[in-house]
Motif scaffolding. Sequence first.
Motif, PDB file in Angstrom:
ATOM      1  N   ALA A 145       0.816  -1.223   0.000  1.00  0.00           N
ATOM      2  CA  ALA A 145       0.000   0.000   0.000  1.00  0.00           C
ATOM      3  C   ALA A 145       0.848   1.271   0.000  1.00  0.00           C
ATOM      4  O   ALA A 145       0.483   2.251  -0.634  1.00  0.00           O
ATOM      5  CB  ALA A 145      -0.909  -0.001   1.224  1.00  0.00           C
ATOM      6  N   TRP A 146       1.950   1.263   0.689  1.00  0.00           N
ATOM      7  CA  TRP A 146       2.746   2.490   0.824  1.00  0.00           C
ATOM      8  C   TRP A 146       3.898   2.566  -0.189  1.00  0.00           C
ATOM      9  O   TRP A 146       4.279   3.653  -0.602  1.00  0.00           O
ATOM     10  CB  TRP A 146       3.331   2.607   2.235  1.00  0.00           C
ATOM     11  N   ALA A 147       4.452   1.419  -0.513  1.00  0.00           N
ATOM     12  CA  ALA A 147       5.602   1.445  -1.430  1.00  0.00           C
ATOM     13  C   ALA A 147       5.206   1.027  -2.838  1.00  0.00           C
ATOM     14  O   ALA A 147       6.043   1.042  -3.739  1.00  0.00           O
ATOM     15  CB  ALA A 147       6.713   0.529  -0.912  1.00  0.00           C
ATOM     16  N   ASP A 148       3.925   0.639  -3.023  1.00  0.00           N
ATOM     17  CA  ASP A 148       3.432   0.280  -4.367  1.00  0.00           C
ATOM     18  C   ASP A 148       4.207  -0.862  -4.999  1.00  0.00           C
ATOM     19  O   ASP A 148       4.386  -0.896  -6.219  1.00  0.00           O
ATOM     20  CB  ASP A 148       3.470   1.491  -5.311  1.00  0.00           C
ATOM     21  N   LEU A 149       4.711  -1.781  -4.196  1.00  0.00           N
ATOM     22  CA  LEU A 149       5.411  -2.936  -4.773  1.00  0.00           C
ATOM     23  C   LEU A 149       4.387  -3.971  -5.242  1.00  0.00           C
ATOM     24  O   LEU A 149       3.311  -4.107  -4.659  1.00  0.00           O
ATOM     25  CB  LEU A 149       6.344  -3.583  -3.742  1.00  0.00           C
ATOM     26  N   SER A 150       4.721  -4.686  -6.298  1.00  0.00           N
ATOM     27  CA  SER A 150       3.864  -5.776  -6.775  1.00  0.00           C
ATOM     28  C   SER A 150       4.095  -7.010  -5.889  1.00  0.00           C
ATOM     29  O   SER A 150       5.035  -7.043  -5.087  1.00  0.00           O
ATOM     30  CB  SER A 150       4.219  -6.119  -8.218  1.00  0.00           C
ATOM     31  N   TYR A 151       3.272  -8.036  -6.070  1.00  0.00           N
ATOM     32  CA  TYR A 151       3.456  -9.270  -5.299  1.00  0.00           C
ATOM     33  C   TYR A 151       4.878  -9.821  -5.497  1.00  0.00           C
ATOM     34  O   TYR A 151       5.537 -10.241  -4.548  1.00  0.00           O
ATOM     35  CB  TYR A 151       2.458 -10.345  -5.750  1.00  0.00           C
ATOM     36  N   GLU A 152       5.307  -9.822  -6.775  1.00  0.00           N
ATOM     37  CA  GLU A 152       6.624 -10.379  -7.082  1.00  0.00           C
ATOM     38  C   GLU A 152       7.720  -9.577  -6.388  1.00  0.00           C
ATOM     39  O   GLU A 152       8.685 -10.135  -5.861  1.00  0.00           O
ATOM     40  CB  GLU A 152       6.865 -10.370  -8.589  1.00  0.00           C
ATOM     41  N   GLU A 153       7.563  -8.258  -6.400  1.00  0.00           N
ATOM     42  CA  GLU A 153       8.596  -7.416  -5.785  1.00  0.00           C
ATOM     43  C   GLU A 153       8.616  -7.587  -4.270  1.00  0.00           C
ATOM     44  O   GLU A 153       9.679  -7.566  -3.647  1.00  0.00           O
ATOM     45  CB  GLU A 153       8.340  -5.947  -6.152  1.00  0.00           C
ATOM     46  N   ILE A 154       7.435  -7.762  -3.683  1.00  0.00           N
ATOM     47  CA  ILE A 154       7.400  -7.976  -2.235  1.00  0.00           C
ATOM     48  C   ILE A 154       8.069  -9.308  -1.896  1.00  0.00           C
ATOM     49  O   ILE A 154       8.837  -9.408  -0.926  1.00  0.00           O
ATOM     50  CB  ILE A 154       5.950  -7.957  -1.710  1.00  0.00           C
ATOM     51  N   ALA A 155       7.765 -10.317  -2.720  1.00  0.00           N
ATOM     52  CA  ALA A 155       8.385 -11.632  -2.491  1.00  0.00           C
ATOM     53  C   ALA A 155       9.904 -11.515  -2.548  1.00  0.00           C
ATOM     54  O   ALA A 155      10.623 -12.059  -1.704  1.00  0.00           O
ATOM     55  CB  ALA A 155       7.877 -12.624  -3.530  1.00  0.00           C
ATOM     56  N   LEU A 156      10.381 -10.747  -3.525  1.00  0.00           N
ATOM     57  CA  LEU A 156      11.826 -10.533  -3.676  1.00  0.00           C
ATOM     58  C   LEU A 156      12.375  -9.769  -2.466  1.00  0.00           C
ATOM     59  O   LEU A 156      13.418 -10.116  -1.912  1.00  0.00           O
ATOM     60  CB  LEU A 156      12.069  -9.739  -4.955  1.00  0.00           C
ATOM     61  N   ALA A 157      11.658  -8.733  -2.063  1.00  0.00           N
ATOM     62  CA  ALA A 157      12.131  -7.880  -0.964  1.00  0.00           C
ATOM     63  C   ALA A 157      12.237  -8.662   0.343  1.00  0.00           C
ATOM     64  O   ALA A 157      13.195  -8.492   1.098  1.00  0.00           O
ATOM     65  CB  ALA A 157      11.191  -6.692  -0.786  1.00  0.00           C
ATOM     66  N   LEU A 158      11.254  -9.507   0.594  1.00  0.00           N
ATOM     67  CA  LEU A 158      11.212 -10.189   1.889  1.00  0.00           C
ATOM     68  C   LEU A 158      11.800 -11.594   1.837  1.00  0.00           C
ATOM     69  O   LEU A 158      11.909 -12.255   2.877  1.00  0.00           O
ATOM     70  CB  LEU A 158       9.766 -10.263   2.395  1.00  0.00           C
ATOM     71  N   GLY A 159      12.137 -12.052   0.639  1.00  0.00           N
ATOM     72  CA  GLY A 159      12.703 -13.395   0.523  1.00  0.00           C
ATOM     73  C   GLY A 159      11.690 -14.475   0.850  1.00  0.00           C
ATOM     74  O   GLY A 159      12.021 -15.488   1.466  1.00  0.00           O
ATOM     75  N   VAL A 160      10.422 -14.255   0.451  1.00  0.00           N
ATOM     76  CA  VAL A 160       9.383 -15.267   0.672  1.00  0.00           C
ATOM     77  C   VAL A 160       8.752 -15.605  -0.675  1.00  0.00           C
ATOM     78  O   VAL A 160       8.996 -14.928  -1.673  1.00  0.00           O
ATOM     79  CB  VAL A 160       8.290 -14.767   1.647  1.00  0.00           C
ATOM     80  N   ARG A 161       7.908 -16.635  -0.687  1.00  0.00           N
ATOM     81  CA  ARG A 161       7.267 -17.021  -1.939  1.00  0.00           C
ATOM     82  C   ARG A 161       6.056 -16.123  -2.224  1.00  0.00           C
ATOM     83  O   ARG A 161       5.468 -15.547  -1.298  1.00  0.00           O
ATOM     84  CB  ARG A 161       6.842 -18.482  -1.869  1.00  0.00           C
ATOM     85  N   ILE A 162       5.681 -16.068  -3.499  1.00  0.00           N
ATOM     86  CA  ILE A 162       4.549 -15.213  -3.869  1.00  0.00           C
ATOM     87  C   ILE A 162       3.273 -15.672  -3.167  1.00  0.00           C
ATOM     88  O   ILE A 162       2.445 -14.863  -2.744  1.00  0.00           O
ATOM     89  CB  ILE A 162       4.355 -15.201  -5.397  1.00  0.00           C
ATOM     90  N   GLY A 163       3.133 -16.990  -3.007  1.00  0.00           N
ATOM     91  CA  GLY A 163       1.957 -17.511  -2.303  1.00  0.00           C
ATOM     92  C   GLY A 163       1.876 -16.972  -0.877  1.00  0.00           C
ATOM     93  O   GLY A 163       0.795 -16.670  -0.360  1.00  0.00           O
ATOM     94  N   THR A 164       3.042 -16.847  -0.256  1.00  0.00           N
ATOM     95  CA  THR A 164       3.072 -16.304   1.111  1.00  0.00           C
ATOM     96  C   THR A 164       2.647 -14.842   1.103  1.00  0.00           C
ATOM     97  O   THR A 164       1.910 -14.388   1.987  1.00  0.00           O
ATOM     98  CB  THR A 164       4.512 -16.427   1.679  1.00  0.00           C
ATOM     99  N   VAL A 165       3.112 -14.120   0.100  1.00  0.00           N
ATOM    100  CA  VAL A 165       2.723 -12.709  -0.014  1.00  0.00           C
ATOM    101  C   VAL A 165       1.206 -12.603  -0.141  1.00  0.00           C
ATOM    102  O   VAL A 165       0.550 -11.820   0.540  1.00  0.00           O
ATOM    103  CB  VAL A 165       3.403 -12.048  -1.237  1.00  0.00           C
ATOM    104  N   ARG A 166       0.653 -13.429  -1.018  1.00  0.00           N
ATOM    105  CA  ARG A 166      -0.806 -13.389  -1.240  1.00  0.00           C
ATOM    106  C   ARG A 166      -1.556 -13.668   0.053  1.00  0.00           C
ATOM    107  O   ARG A 166      -2.502 -12.961   0.403  1.00  0.00           O
ATOM    108  CB  ARG A 166      -1.206 -14.459  -2.262  1.00  0.00           C
TER     109      ARG A 166
END
Lengths: 198, 357
Positions: A145-166
């Motif tokens: 919401a604040w940094a406008d990252l996509s799911y993929e970018e959040i997964a990359l940023a946090l080192g988690v899988r996209i499913g976890t992000v979702r």
Amino acid sequence: MVMLETYTDADAIAASRGDHECFRHLFDRHFDAVHRFLQRRVGRQLADDLAAETFVQAFRHRDRYDGSPDARPWLLGIAVNLMRRHYRSERRQLDAYARTGIDLVAVSGFDNAEERADAANQGRRLARALSSLRDGDRDVLLLYAWADLSYEEIALALGVRIGTVRSRLHRGRRRLRALLEAPAEPARDHLKGDESSR
Amino acid sequence: MKDLELLRQFRSETTPPSEEVVASAYRRMLAESGQAAKSGFDARRGRRVRLALGVAVTAATVAAVMAFLPGGNPGGPRSAAAALSLVARVASEQEAVPALGPGQFYYMRTMSFGLNGLWEPERSPYLYTRTDLDEQWFASDGSGRELLRNGKATFPSERDRLKWIEAGSEDLQSQRTHDEKFPGPKGGLEGMSKAQSGYTGIPQPNLSDLPTDPAALKTVIEARKGVFQGMPGDGETFDIIASTLRSFYAPPKLRAALYQVASELPGVELVGDVKDPVGRPGVAVAYPVVPGLQHELIFDPSNSALLGERWVITNPDASHLYSGIPAGTNLMWFAYLASGIVDSMNERPPGVVDSTN
């Protein structure tokens, strides 16, 4: 000079292996965004320190960079990692806001008392909701919401899988919606008095 | 969506870090490399950006830059005409891709970016950007498939986002996928009027029967006949050449002729060595479309491939539409990522990895 504008973050990081000054490109491009994200979470003073430390860590570990043209997700991931030591402080500030209606983190952008009161009511609900989230869920929700990252970018940023992000995002938003619909608790009167005199 | 909108507004008023904080953070970062003492930090942001990029170029690409910049390497091209003639020569010596066999498809993969909302300030008083990925498969009869995946719509500023909400939160086609199979024209490509073809028309024709002699091709283009529809004028000719280079499949001999015609077009300027929108090195030439805006073609001089195109604001003061947008901003770009022949509409050429089918 047109070609200079086309340099990606990956280019700057690669060039910085030969000439450290090239890392300045990354700093110039992203320092404000990293600082702003941190400031919204933990306030300006701590953000000053954590944003600086983010770039120290980034510089130190630049050999691990994955080569993406945009380094913002990577940098925000480092910033979130550094923030982990300060989750308690973040929650404490959010709790205080939820109870009192006074946000020690934000800069007031409202000119009159009525606008300020409306914003504070809404803000108290949001603060309560954010404070009640699991730390990991809050990280995902705010990167989205604040940094406008996509799911993929959040997964990359946090080192988690996209499913976890979702799933974290889904859980965080569900909690947020539930608490936004709930009635706000009245703020403590003496603190309200403090606020109006500020 | 209301929860996210509220959350986005929560604590949205922040104070930028002071120059002292920025300078201190920068020194702290440089201390990591032992350079803090000898680094003269300039608090003026713009200058820091230019310095940093200047250093990056010096460190990494001096030789490449010198080869193509005007006044650079005496042996390299100093004008758009010279650069285009060189790439035309490279193209003329290349082998054509074999014709499509039965059941085969020509595959193209394109990434595009747009800064939207600039042209109709009354209808959309906000700006947003979106990067899309488009894949197309064409059979020899003109039938095929298009898979278009829209990226996430992003607002350049908080003000634009609030204006978007105020204007009714129009659907920006963010993160949508469109997957469509289309039939070929009746009677195959032979039966299709060439006047119907062109960049925006799907399907597009095989261009192999166009003249490959530059003078003959120039005559056909300037007559605006056949596949070359459009208004008169050099700007339109430049655009037609670009459209044809990016079309279905322009064989090397035709590509060579197109580059050669472009080299003789008045008003085309050499930009020099650049990176294309996705970071690949190439050479760019430009034509000023309207005052303050130029259309750039970026090609790979080693294999004559068109890497990409972009439309760049060169002078924000030239039109009220660009007011406040920094010079050098891309209004739009295309990056032609891959192409090749495949055996089905679900297949991609070797080396093109994609998680979606």
